[in-house]
Design an enzyme around this catalytic site. Structure first.
Site, PDB file in Angstrom:
ATOM      1  N   HIS A 277       0.799  -1.302   0.102  1.00  0.00           N
ATOM      2  CA  HIS A 277      -0.029  -0.196   0.127  1.00  0.00           C
ATOM      3  C   HIS A 277       0.840   1.289  -0.159  1.00  0.00           C
ATOM      4  O   HIS A 277       0.511   2.228  -0.772  1.00  0.00           O
ATOM      5  CB  HIS A 277      -0.836   0.015   1.148  1.00  0.00           C
ATOM      6  CG  HIS A 277      -1.468   1.322   1.377  1.00  0.00           C
ATOM      7  ND1 HIS A 277      -2.717   1.585   0.905  1.00  0.00           N
ATOM      8  CD2 HIS A 277      -1.299   2.471   2.109  1.00  0.00           C
ATOM      9  CE1 HIS A 277      -3.007   2.730   1.123  1.00  0.00           C
ATOM     10  NE2 HIS A 277      -2.033   3.231   1.942  1.00  0.00           N
ATOM     11  N   GLU A 278       1.968   1.266   0.932  1.00  0.00           N
ATOM     12  CA  GLU A 278       2.573   2.228   0.761  1.00  0.00           C
ATOM     13  C   GLU A 278       3.558   2.570  -0.450  1.00  0.00           C
ATOM     14  O   GLU A 278       3.703   3.571  -0.926  1.00  0.00           O
ATOM     15  CB  GLU A 278       3.821   2.310   2.065  1.00  0.00           C
ATOM     16  CG  GLU A 278       3.427   2.376   3.421  1.00  0.00           C
ATOM     17  CD  GLU A 278       2.348   3.318   3.672  1.00  0.00           C
ATOM     18  OE1 GLU A 278       2.825   4.624   3.153  1.00  0.00           O
ATOM     19  OE2 GLU A 278       1.442   3.355   4.446  1.00  0.00           O
ATOM     20  N   HIS A 281       1.647   4.504  -3.115  1.00  0.00           N
ATOM     21  CA  HIS A 281       1.841   5.840  -3.110  1.00  0.00           C
ATOM     22  C   HIS A 281       2.908   6.524  -3.971  1.00  0.00           C
ATOM     23  O   HIS A 281       2.689   7.437  -4.730  1.00  0.00           O
ATOM     24  CB  HIS A 281       1.948   6.602  -1.827  1.00  0.00           C
ATOM     25  CG  HIS A 281       0.626   6.272  -0.783  1.00  0.00           C
ATOM     26  ND1 HIS A 281      -0.551   6.940  -1.288  1.00  0.00           N
ATOM     27  CD2 HIS A 281       0.245   5.849   0.214  1.00  0.00           C
ATOM     28  CE1 HIS A 281      -1.430   6.708  -0.223  1.00  0.00           C
ATOM     29  NE2 HIS A 281      -1.122   6.006   0.598  1.00  0.00           N
ATOM     30  N   GLU A 355      -5.595   7.374  -1.271  1.00  0.00           N
ATOM     31  CA  GLU A 355      -5.769   5.957  -0.485  1.00  0.00           C
ATOM     32  C   GLU A 355      -6.402   4.955  -1.244  1.00  0.00           C
ATOM     33  O   GLU A 355      -5.914   3.715  -1.289  1.00  0.00           O
ATOM     34  CB  GLU A 355      -6.318   6.247   1.050  1.00  0.00           C
ATOM     35  CG  GLU A 355      -5.493   7.232   1.939  1.00  0.00           C
ATOM     36  CD  GLU A 355      -4.299   6.765   2.347  1.00  0.00           C
ATOM     37  OE1 GLU A 355      -3.788   5.432   2.404  1.00  0.00           O
ATOM     38  OE2 GLU A 355      -3.322   7.623   2.283  1.00  0.00           O
ATOM     39  N   ASP A 359      -4.527   1.366  -2.215  1.00  0.00           N
ATOM     40  CA  ASP A 359      -5.240   0.121  -2.063  1.00  0.00           C
ATOM     41  C   ASP A 359      -5.252  -0.697  -3.049  1.00  0.00           C
ATOM     42  O   ASP A 359      -5.063  -2.022  -3.129  1.00  0.00           O
ATOM     43  CB  ASP A 359      -6.482   0.292  -1.253  1.00  0.00           C
ATOM     44  CG  ASP A 359      -6.375   0.792   0.148  1.00  0.00           C
ATOM     45  OD1 ASP A 359      -5.249   0.559   0.945  1.00  0.00           O
ATOM     46  OD2 ASP A 359      -7.432   1.043   0.869  1.00  0.00           O
TER      47      ASP A 359
END
Length: 416
Positions: A277-278, A281, A355, A359
């Protein structure tokens, strides 16, 4: 008092009432769902854990109400109450050069405001965090942190403020363009230096020792095309029981960091999914987009300041009799939040969109089920409310509500 005074007071009052109304809605939503765990979480979070999260959220709402009132009173004291005028007169008595008088004024405002806000910080740490079992910081550690933060503030702020004030006085009408260049250079320098020079002043960072987990995560980094200076574990448990993960820095100075509390609570599948997930970004260029957005906003803000410093009604409307570069910069930094309150939902919506995109990326690079499980554990362990008020969330939450986020990830599993 002039027209600008009334505009300032209207926005301060209306913005404050809006925030109190949103807090009231949030409290009602959390309190109204306290006695029942939402269906999507019923098998994973107990009623006691759900009620702890509700009570923890309600306790923080109390602090926010006090903070909101305190900040409004402090702002009025600085402006219409004559605080800035008085402080400026004290610095003028030093007979220092105008540049250093102005720098002293700005640093004093920042320092005094921080000192006055200290009781609220103590309340949060040794009141709420302590009561709910999250605080692990001692009084000695808290004082050390405060002194260290003060030292860093002085070390960083004094040359930055002095540089901007010098440009305001010497660089002509387009000073704000050069000041923007200084600000961007400063921002990039701090972002680059934070992982290796600043963060280690507060926490200990050790390389990730779990070999199997490290190999697994390195494969994920390769798949995502992400290069970093390593994966580290931070001793977050030294101060708090909260867990998280992040990466900071840019260029070759990027560093992936896991809180030790996070690693203790998640399985390898879940850790991989959280890291994916990070990395989402990064791959979706959210960090770059955020920096470009902030660059554009800061440029517009400095251009606005360049115009306002020439307007006598700006100073008079905020209760200031001395028209100077330092006073203009002080007033602008103090009152700009009043004029941006109603834009908050736009930035929150953009953040929540990012976000969702992160995801979605994680669901393609790791286990979506693992991410769901990891998120639920993080909601549980951090006592995050599962039932926020939708309107409050739209204003203040950078992440989607728990139920919405889990439902979104579940839809990705069905699609796969």
């Amino acid at each position: 008092m002039n027209l600008f005074t009334w505009i300032f007071l209207f926005l301060l009052t209306s913005g404050g009432l809006l925030e109190y109304w949103l807090l009231w809605r949030q409290a009602n939503a959390v309190r109204g769902h306290r006695d029942r765990v939402p269906a999507p979480f019923a098998r994973r979070i107990s009623l006691d854990q759900h009620q702890k999260a509700a009570d923890y959220t309600l306790a923080h709402i109390q602090v926010e109400r006090v903070t909101l009132f305190f900040n409004a009173v402090l702002l009025l004291c600085w402006t219409l109450g004559g605080g800035l005028d008085w402080l400026s007169s004290q610095w003028q008595r030093t007979e220092w050069p105008a540049l250093w008088q102005g720098t002293g004024l700005l640093i004093s405002v920042l320092g005094i405001s921080t000192l006055l806000e200290l009781p609220i910080s103590i309340w949060r740490t040794f009141g709420i965090e302590e009561r709910f079992g999250f605080n692990r910081s001692s009084i000695r550690q808290f004082i050390t942190d405060q002194l260290l933060q003060l030292g860093l503030m002085l070390l960083i702020s004094i040359p930055l403020v002095a540089s901007i004030l010098w440009l305001m006085g010497q660089a002509g009408k387009l000073w704000w363009l050069e000041a923007w260049g200084v600000w961007m250079l400063f921002t990039l320098s701090i972002t680059w230096a934070y992982p290796t020079l600043i963060a280690p002043l507060f926490n200990k960072f050790t390389p990730l020792e779990d070999r199997q987990l490290r190999v697994r995560l390195e494969k994920l980094l390769q798949r995502c095309g992400f290069h970093s200076k390593g994966m580290y574990v931070m001793d977050g448990s030294r101060r708090s029981a909260h867990g998280n993960a992040y990466f900071s820095g840019f260029g070759r100075n990027k560093r992936i960091v896991f809180f030790d509390t996070l690693l203790e609570g998640l399985t390898p599948d879940e850790i991989e999914a959280v890291l994916a997930h990070e990395l989402g970004h990064f791959r979706k260029r959210h960090i770059l987009k955020g920096m470009l957005t902030m660059a554009a906003i800061s440029l517009a803000g400095l251009a606005l300041l360049g115009w306002l410093r020439e307007q006598s009604w700006f100073f008079e409307g905020l209760g200031v009799s001395t028209q100077s570069d330092a006073m203009a910069l002080s007033l602008f930094l103090l009152v700009i939040p009043v004029f941006t309150t109603f834009f908050t939902p736009l930035f929150s919506a953009l953040s929540r969109r990012h976000e969702f995109e992160a995801d979605d990326f994680a669901a393609t690079q790791a286990s979506a089920e693992g991410l769901i499980n990891g998120l639920v554990k993080m909601y549980r362990d951090n006592a995050s409310t599962l039932t926020p008020d939708p309107l409050y969330s739209a204003f203040h939450h950078s992440h989607p509500p728990a139920a919405v986020r889990i439902r979104h990830l579940s839809s990705r599993i069905r699609e796969q």
